[in-house]
Scaffold this active site. Structure first.
Site, PDB file in Angstrom:
ATOM      1  CB  CYS A   1      -0.989  -0.011   1.154  1.00  0.00           C
ATOM      2  SG  CYS A   1      -0.282  -0.520   2.704  1.00  0.00           S
TER       3      CYS A   1
ATOM      4  CG  MET B   1      -7.299  -0.906  16.162  1.00  0.00           C
ATOM      5  SD  MET B   1      -5.576  -0.430  16.259  1.00  0.00           S
ATOM      6  CE  MET B   1      -5.711   1.012  17.285  1.00  0.00           C
TER       7      MET B   1
ATOM      8  CD  GLN C   1       1.497  -5.554   7.737  1.00  0.00           C
ATOM      9  OE1 GLN C   1       1.612  -4.411   7.303  1.00  0.00           O
ATOM     10  NE2 GLN C   1       0.344  -6.137   7.938  1.00  0.00           N
TER      11      GLN C   1
ATOM     12  N   GLY D   1     -15.413  -6.952  22.678  1.00  0.00           N
ATOM     13  CA  GLY D   1     -15.614  -6.442  21.326  1.00  0.00           C
ATOM     14  C   GLY D   1     -14.622  -7.130  20.416  1.00  0.00           C
TER      15      GLY D   1
END
Lengths: 275, 424
Positions: free
Chosen positions: B52, B194, B117, B190
């Site tokens: 990206c 993240m 990454q 949740g």
């Protein structure tokens, strides 16, 4: 002998100062090579303290824990070796710096008191002297380690709670490690403290005819002992730990210091030999 | 005869605005563009990296060709003028290209320096290129080297260990509180991305178990499965607090879901073992007053950001060391690359001269008769002695160190090749 004794004392003073300075340099720079040097200097300080106490024993003819000077040096010696024996088993990051500062303070305080050789009062001429006083001071050694650990805990805890990460954040070990240290040192210190009080009581029976006579020193020892007892008890039963335990370690140590000095200077009593 | 050129063309987040990068980014995967590039003339070896933040071409040009324009057109399409395109593009050659590749692999050129990454992305890109046969000996060697450089940077500097990220900060704080994370339990409230990422980091540090609480139980179950954990409903939240140590909350709830009193009541049965709350939800899920409870530490997203900032400062020093490693390695590769040009020439030269000798020897022996085995041996010896003596000076010339520090090996190789008619 007296000259050698003096020479040893001067070197204890010098080497301990250098050890503390080296630990401070390490603390600031975090350079591992410096730590090695600092540790070696502290070990030499420990060895010199031992030699000094031995030479003092030969000089005075009795275990040198009777005058103010001797007591404090013995205290420093106990702290040093308690730390080194501890360090040998497991490491706590940067603990050495705090302990080195404390040892230096003790050695420095010992230099303020006179180094004259005093004649032993009859009550102290006993085989119990080295046992009772020695064991008590070893207890103080461990408790002073707990004090350092507690102080470190409070410093780190404050930064973690306030979320302001300053000088200490990187340099201190985890809260968990400090809490563990605290618990171990207090347990060890408490065992010796108990022994110190029991032997003292037995000795009192021999010297004064009664096990316990509520002399200020005795009372304060008991107060200190209870402070630590409560702490250990609460940790085992309801899990007192962390900040509360750290505060207690500091308070307990203040009580130790008061028993050692405060009682002698402010309260007097039959126990006040060192002066 | 000029030697082949190693070229790197690319756009990244530093030179090129995102609007342009968007257009260039290869969204359809690698196989299509890699295959399309086979039609470009003059490409000897190539590989393509698209993330990206960057699109980069690394290629080896066939001697005497220039593929720059073709590649630029391939990247930007026919609509953009080449001059405009060149403004956005960086074109690096030889050692510069090697160095750049190493910087990228070691995550020194990343937007978030030290993130991990990129190396994975590089490996994927390389796998595609080599599968399609686009890479050759030089790029194979070079890319493998870039992986090992990245590894060296990672092990010799702290750059990777303090990668700037929220989840890293969370792990760092957890370690300051708990020391060792082994056996500590995590509760995710949740099932946001993240939270998932942070949990992944924690699991990487060896935490014991992961519990997921979510409004929709199905989603909780899927996430819990990923971490071999269990799913619970939101009603069980307070009860779960007894067994977990680290709580990461990221629900979309508009109200506070855990109050100070809830947590306080749990601390007794926890025997005061520390609790570490991480609230990455906006608006916040957790009562800010939690932080006032003894042995409870609450960090919201802003607090974590300040830890991230702190890490950034320390990392600059590490970047200097890392850059030095990259410089060192690209110099080493350059030396290897140079040697590569001389060695094949030496081999070729030797082979050619020896072939001539052998050919002429065979011819002569065919014409002679009554030659004893002894005589034959002597003839062969003579030919090989002549070969050696003829080759001696040209070989010394090729192998000699650069003259006065100037590197003219390329020239020397060219001279020898021309004189002896090599490669014809």
């Amino acid at each position: 002998m007296e000259e050698l004794n003096y020479l040893l004392y001067i070197s204890v003073l010098g080497v301990t100062t250098v050890a503390m300075a080296a630990y401070l340099v390490f603390f600031i720079s975090q350079n591992k090579a410096v730590r090695k040097v600092a540790r070696a200097i502290l070990v030499s300080s420990g060895v010199l303290q031992t030699l000094y106490i031995v030479s003092r024993y030969m000089l005075t003819g009795h275990t040198p824990i009777t005058s103010q000077h001797e007591t404090v040096i013995f205290f420093a010696w106990a702290t040093t070796w308690a730390y080194l024996s501890f360090r040998w088993r497991y490491t706590v990051k940067n603990f050495g710096t705090f302990v080195a500062i404390l040892i230096f303070c003790l050695v420095f305080i010992s230099s303020l008191a006179h180094r004259d050789v005093t004649v032993l009062v009859p009550a102290l001429q006993s085989a119990w002297l080295p046992i009772h006083a020695g064991v008590s001071l070893v207890a103080y050694g461990f408790l002073s380690l707990a004090f350092c650990g507690g102080l470190m805990y409070l410093l780190l805890e404050r930064e973690l709670k306030a979320k302001k990460f300053g000088f200490f954040f990187e340099r201190l070990p985890s809260l968990e490690a400090l809490d563990q240290l605290n618990s171990h040192c207090i347990t060890a210190g408490f065992v010796f403290l108990t022994l110190g009080i029991v032997t003292g009581s037995v000795w009192a029976r021999q010297a004064w005819g009664t096990y316990w006579q509520w002399d200020p020193k005795e009372t304060w020892s008991l107060i200190t002992w209870f402070l630590y007892l409560v702490q250990i008890h609460q940790r085992l039963t309801v899990g007192w730990r962390g900040k509360r335990a750290a505060v207690m370690a500091v308070v307990g140590f203040l009580s130790v210091l008061f028993t050692l000095w405060g009682v002698t200077y402010f309260l007097g009593g039959v126990h006040s030999y060192a002066g | 005869m000029p030697a082949e050129r190693l070229l790197l063309l690319g756009v990244n987040h530093k030179n090129t605005p995102v609007e342009v990068r968007e257009k260039i980014a290869l969204s359809a995967g690698y196989d299509e563009p890699l295959t399309a590039l086979k039609d470009v003339k003059g490409l000897k070896e190539y590989y393509l990296l698209s993330t990206c933040n960057r699109v980069e071409f690394l290629l080896v040009e066939q001697p005497g060709m220039n593929v720059e324009s073709a590649i630029i057109e391939f990247l930007f399409g026919k609509d953009v003028k080449e001059d405009d395109a060149r403004n956005y593009l960086y074109i690096l050659e030889g050692q510069e290209a090697v160095k750049h590749l190493f910087m990228v692999a070691a995550s020194l050129d990343s937007m978030i320096v030290g993130e991990t990454q990129i190396l994975g992305q590089l490996k994927v890109a390389y796998r595609h290129a080599s599968k399609l046969g686009c890479t050759g000996p030089l790029l194979n060697k070079l890319l493998h080297k870039s992986f090992s450089v990245a590894k060296r940077v990672r092990t010799e500097t702290l750059i990777g260990s303090s990668a700037v990220s929220i989840s890293f900060a969370a792990v760092q704080l957890a370690k300051k509180i708990f020391g060792n994370l082994q056996g500590k339990n995590v509760l995710l409230i949740g099932a946001g991305e993240m939270a998932e990422l942070a949990a992944e980091h924690l699991v990487g540090q060896g935490v014991g178990s992961v519990v997921v609480a979510n409004r929709t139980l199905a989603r909780a179950l899927t996430l819990a499965q990923r971490f071999n954990g269990k799913a619970v409903s939101m009603d069980e939240l307070v009860a779960q607090l007894e067994n977990v140590d680290i709580i990461i909350s990221s629900t979309g709830a508009t109200d506070i879901i855990l109050y100070k009193e809830d947590v306080k009541s749990v601390m007794r049965s926890r025997r005061n073992k520390p609790l570490f709350f991480i609230d990455i939800a906006v608006p916040r899920d957790l009562d800010p007053q939690l932080n006032e409870i003894e042995n409870v530490y609450l960090y919201d997203i802003d607090d974590l950001s300040s830890v991230v900032e702190m890490n950034r400062a320390g990392r600059d020093k590490e970047a200097v060391t890392a850059t030095r490693i990259v410089d060192e390695e690209s110099l080493k590769f350059e030396r290897y690359y140079q040697g590569l040009a001389v060695k094949p020439t030496i081999l070729e030269l030797r082979r050619k001269v020896e072939a001539i000798g052998a050919q002429e020897l065979a011819k002569t022996i065919g014409k002679l008769s009554g030659l004893s085995e002894h005589d034959r041996k002597h003839l062969e010896k003579m030919i090989s002695a002549i070969n050696t003596k003829v080759l001696h000076n040209p070989l010394m010339y090729l192998k000699a160190d650069s003259c006065m520090g100037r590197d003219n090996r390329d020239k020397k190789v060219a001279t020898i090749r021309e004189l002896f008619g090599l490669g014809e």
